[in-house]
Write a protein that holds these residues in place. Structure first.
Motif, PDB file in Angstrom:
ATOM      1  N   LEU A  12      37.290   9.055  35.345  1.00 34.75           N
ATOM      2  CA  LEU A  12      38.017   7.845  34.968  1.00 34.75           C
ATOM      3  C   LEU A  12      37.051   6.787  34.441  1.00 34.75           C
ATOM      4  O   LEU A  12      37.331   6.148  33.422  1.00 34.75           O
ATOM      5  CB  LEU A  12      38.797   7.316  36.177  1.00 34.75           C
ATOM      6  CG  LEU A  12      39.583   6.024  35.957  1.00 34.75           C
ATOM      7  CD1 LEU A  12      40.673   6.223  34.912  1.00 34.75           C
ATOM      8  CD2 LEU A  12      40.191   5.550  37.279  1.00 34.75           C
ATOM      9  N   GLN A  13      35.910   6.620  35.128  1.00 33.17           N
ATOM     10  CA  GLN A  13      34.922   5.645  34.667  1.00 33.17           C
ATOM     11  C   GLN A  13      34.367   6.047  33.293  1.00 33.17           C
ATOM     12  O   GLN A  13      34.182   5.202  32.416  1.00 33.17           O
ATOM     13  CB  GLN A  13      33.800   5.503  35.694  1.00 33.17           C
ATOM     14  CG  GLN A  13      34.183   4.710  36.914  1.00 33.17           C
ATOM     15  CD  GLN A  13      33.046   4.623  37.927  1.00 33.17           C
ATOM     16  OE1 GLN A  13      32.072   5.373  37.867  1.00 33.17           O
ATOM     17  NE2 GLN A  13      33.182   3.701  38.886  1.00 33.17           N
ATOM     18  N   GLU A  14      34.093   7.331  33.161  1.00 35.94           N
ATOM     19  CA  GLU A  14      33.580   7.818  31.868  1.00 35.94           C
ATOM     20  C   GLU A  14      34.622   7.593  30.768  1.00 35.94           C
ATOM     21  O   GLU A  14      34.275   7.139  29.669  1.00 35.94           O
ATOM     22  CB  GLU A  14      33.235   9.310  31.977  1.00 35.94           C
ATOM     23  CG  GLU A  14      32.532   9.844  30.733  1.00 35.94           C
ATOM     24  CD  GLU A  14      32.163  11.322  30.894  1.00 35.94           C
ATOM     25  OE1 GLU A  14      32.347  12.045  29.900  1.00 35.94           O
ATOM     26  OE2 GLU A  14      31.723  11.723  31.984  1.00 35.94           O
ATOM     27  N   SER A  15      35.857   7.901  31.076  1.00 36.18           N
ATOM     28  CA  SER A  15      36.928   7.684  30.110  1.00 36.18           C
ATOM     29  C   SER A  15      37.058   6.199  29.797  1.00 36.18           C
ATOM     30  O   SER A  15      37.270   5.805  28.630  1.00 36.18           O
ATOM     31  CB  SER A  15      38.263   8.208  30.630  1.00 36.18           C
ATOM     32  OG  SER A  15      38.224   9.602  30.744  1.00 36.18           O
ATOM     33  N   ARG A  18      34.258   5.301  27.482  1.00 33.28           N
ATOM     34  CA  ARG A  18      34.545   5.787  26.117  1.00 33.28           C
ATOM     35  C   ARG A  18      35.613   4.909  25.462  1.00 33.28           C
ATOM     36  O   ARG A  18      35.511   4.577  24.293  1.00 33.28           O
ATOM     37  CB  ARG A  18      35.011   7.246  26.153  1.00 33.28           C
ATOM     38  CG  ARG A  18      33.867   8.205  26.259  1.00 33.28           C
ATOM     39  CD  ARG A  18      34.204   9.616  25.855  1.00 33.28           C
ATOM     40  NE  ARG A  18      35.629   9.967  26.029  1.00 33.28           N
ATOM     41  CZ  ARG A  18      36.062  11.100  26.534  1.00 33.28           C
ATOM     42  NH1 ARG A  18      35.207  12.014  26.926  1.00 33.28           N
ATOM     43  NH2 ARG A  18      37.342  11.350  26.648  1.00 33.28           N
ATOM     44  N   TYR A  19      36.645   4.553  26.270  1.00 28.30           N
ATOM     45  CA  TYR A  19      37.693   3.688  25.739  1.00 28.30           C
ATOM     46  C   TYR A  19      37.099   2.348  25.312  1.00 28.30           C
ATOM     47  O   TYR A  19      37.400   1.841  24.229  1.00 28.30           O
ATOM     48  CB  TYR A  19      38.796   3.484  26.791  1.00 28.30           C
ATOM     49  CG  TYR A  19      39.837   2.484  26.358  1.00 28.30           C
ATOM     50  CD1 TYR A  19      39.778   1.175  26.803  1.00 28.30           C
ATOM     51  CD2 TYR A  19      40.866   2.854  25.493  1.00 28.30           C
ATOM     52  CE1 TYR A  19      40.728   0.248  26.400  1.00 28.30           C
ATOM     53  CE2 TYR A  19      41.803   1.927  25.080  1.00 28.30           C
ATOM     54  CZ  TYR A  19      41.736   0.615  25.528  1.00 28.30           C
ATOM     55  OH  TYR A  19      42.660  -0.302  25.122  1.00 28.30           O
ATOM     56  N   ASP A  20      36.266   1.766  26.157  1.00 26.15           N
ATOM     57  CA  ASP A  20      35.644   0.480  25.835  1.00 26.15           C
ATOM     58  C   ASP A  20      34.779   0.590  24.582  1.00 26.15           C
ATOM     59  O   ASP A  20      34.810  -0.299  23.709  1.00 26.15           O
ATOM     60  CB  ASP A  20      34.806  -0.031  27.020  1.00 26.15           C
ATOM     61  CG  ASP A  20      35.652  -0.478  28.216  1.00 26.15           C
ATOM     62  OD1 ASP A  20      36.873  -0.696  28.016  1.00 26.15           O
ATOM     63  OD2 ASP A  20      35.087  -0.596  29.318  1.00 26.15           O
ATOM     64  N   ASP A  21      33.993   1.677  24.505  1.00 22.83           N
ATOM     65  CA  ASP A  21      33.148   1.893  23.310  1.00 22.83           C
ATOM     66  C   ASP A  21      34.000   2.018  22.047  1.00 22.83           C
ATOM     67  O   ASP A  21      33.693   1.425  21.013  1.00 22.83           O
ATOM     68  CB  ASP A  21      32.276   3.137  23.476  1.00 22.83           C
ATOM     69  CG  ASP A  21      31.157   2.956  24.505  1.00 22.83           C
ATOM     70  OD1 ASP A  21      30.884   1.784  24.886  1.00 22.83           O
ATOM     71  OD2 ASP A  21      30.583   3.979  24.921  1.00 22.83           O
ATOM     72  N   LEU A  22      35.071   2.821  22.143  1.00 18.50           N
ATOM     73  CA  LEU A  22      35.949   3.004  20.981  1.00 18.50           C
ATOM     74  C   LEU A  22      36.661   1.705  20.609  1.00 18.50           C
ATOM     75  O   LEU A  22      36.813   1.380  19.431  1.00 18.50           O
ATOM     76  CB  LEU A  22      36.974   4.114  21.251  1.00 18.50           C
ATOM     77  CG  LEU A  22      36.409   5.530  21.271  1.00 18.50           C
ATOM     78  CD1 LEU A  22      37.483   6.514  21.718  1.00 18.50           C
ATOM     79  CD2 LEU A  22      35.867   5.917  19.905  1.00 18.50           C
ATOM     80  N   ALA A  23      37.063   0.948  21.632  1.00 18.41           N
ATOM     81  CA  ALA A  23      37.717  -0.339  21.369  1.00 18.41           C
ATOM     82  C   ALA A  23      36.753  -1.290  20.671  1.00 18.41           C
ATOM     83  O   ALA A  23      37.124  -2.002  19.727  1.00 18.41           O
ATOM     84  CB  ALA A  23      38.239  -0.939  22.673  1.00 18.41           C
ATOM     85  N   GLU A  24      35.504  -1.300  21.134  1.00 15.13           N
ATOM     86  CA  GLU A  24      34.497  -2.155  20.505  1.00 15.13           C
ATOM     87  C   GLU A  24      34.232  -1.703  19.064  1.00 15.13           C
ATOM     88  O   GLU A  24      34.139  -2.518  18.152  1.00 15.13           O
ATOM     89  CB  GLU A  24      33.206  -2.122  21.324  1.00 15.13           C
ATOM     90  CG  GLU A  24      32.160  -3.092  20.827  1.00 15.13           C
ATOM     91  CD  GLU A  24      30.901  -3.083  21.698  1.00 15.13           C
ATOM     92  OE1 GLU A  24      29.926  -3.706  21.269  1.00 15.13           O
ATOM     93  OE2 GLU A  24      30.908  -2.441  22.775  1.00 15.13           O
TER      94      GLU A  24
END
Length: 120
Positions: A12-15, A18-24
């Motif tokens: 979940l943390q990794e996801s 990744r979500y935060d990176d993709l959002a950025e």
């Protein structure tokens, strides 16, 4: 269960990362595209204006070409007329020279007339 829970939490943390990176990344991409879209639109407008200007230049060049061709045709007609006039003048000159030569020969054939002194 605890291990599974920890593994799921890690996933979940990794996801989440990744979500935060993709959002950025998406945010940066949007910022870039928002910044470049007006630039691209401006460039497109500039290119369209350049095309319109080039088309107008081509139309003006075509008009100048047509004007020059018309002028050349008029000059050719004038030259042809002048050539005909010159030919007629040469013919007239040759005829006059022939007549002058004939009159000169006739004068040579006539005996010289002595001025009369009868009135004295």
């Amino acid at each position: 269960v605890n291990q599974e829970n920890q593994a799921l939490q890690a996933q979940l943390q990794e996801s989440q990362h990744r979500y935060d990176d993709l959002a950025e990344e998406l945010s940066e991409s949007n910022a870039k595209s928002n910044g470049t879209a007006p630039d691209a639109q401006e460039e497109l407008s500039r290119l369209q204006r350049a095309v319109l200007a080039a088309e107008e230049d081509a139309r003006q060049a075509q008009r100048r070409f047509e004007d020059a061709r018309s002028e050349a045709a008029a000059l050719k007609r004038e030259l042809t007329t002048t050539g005909h006039d010159l030919a007629m003048l040469r013919t007239s000159k040759a005829e006059m020279e022939q007549e002058l030569h004939t009159l000169s020969e006739q004068l040579k054939q006539q005996p010289a007339q002595q001025p009369s002194h009868e009135g004295l």
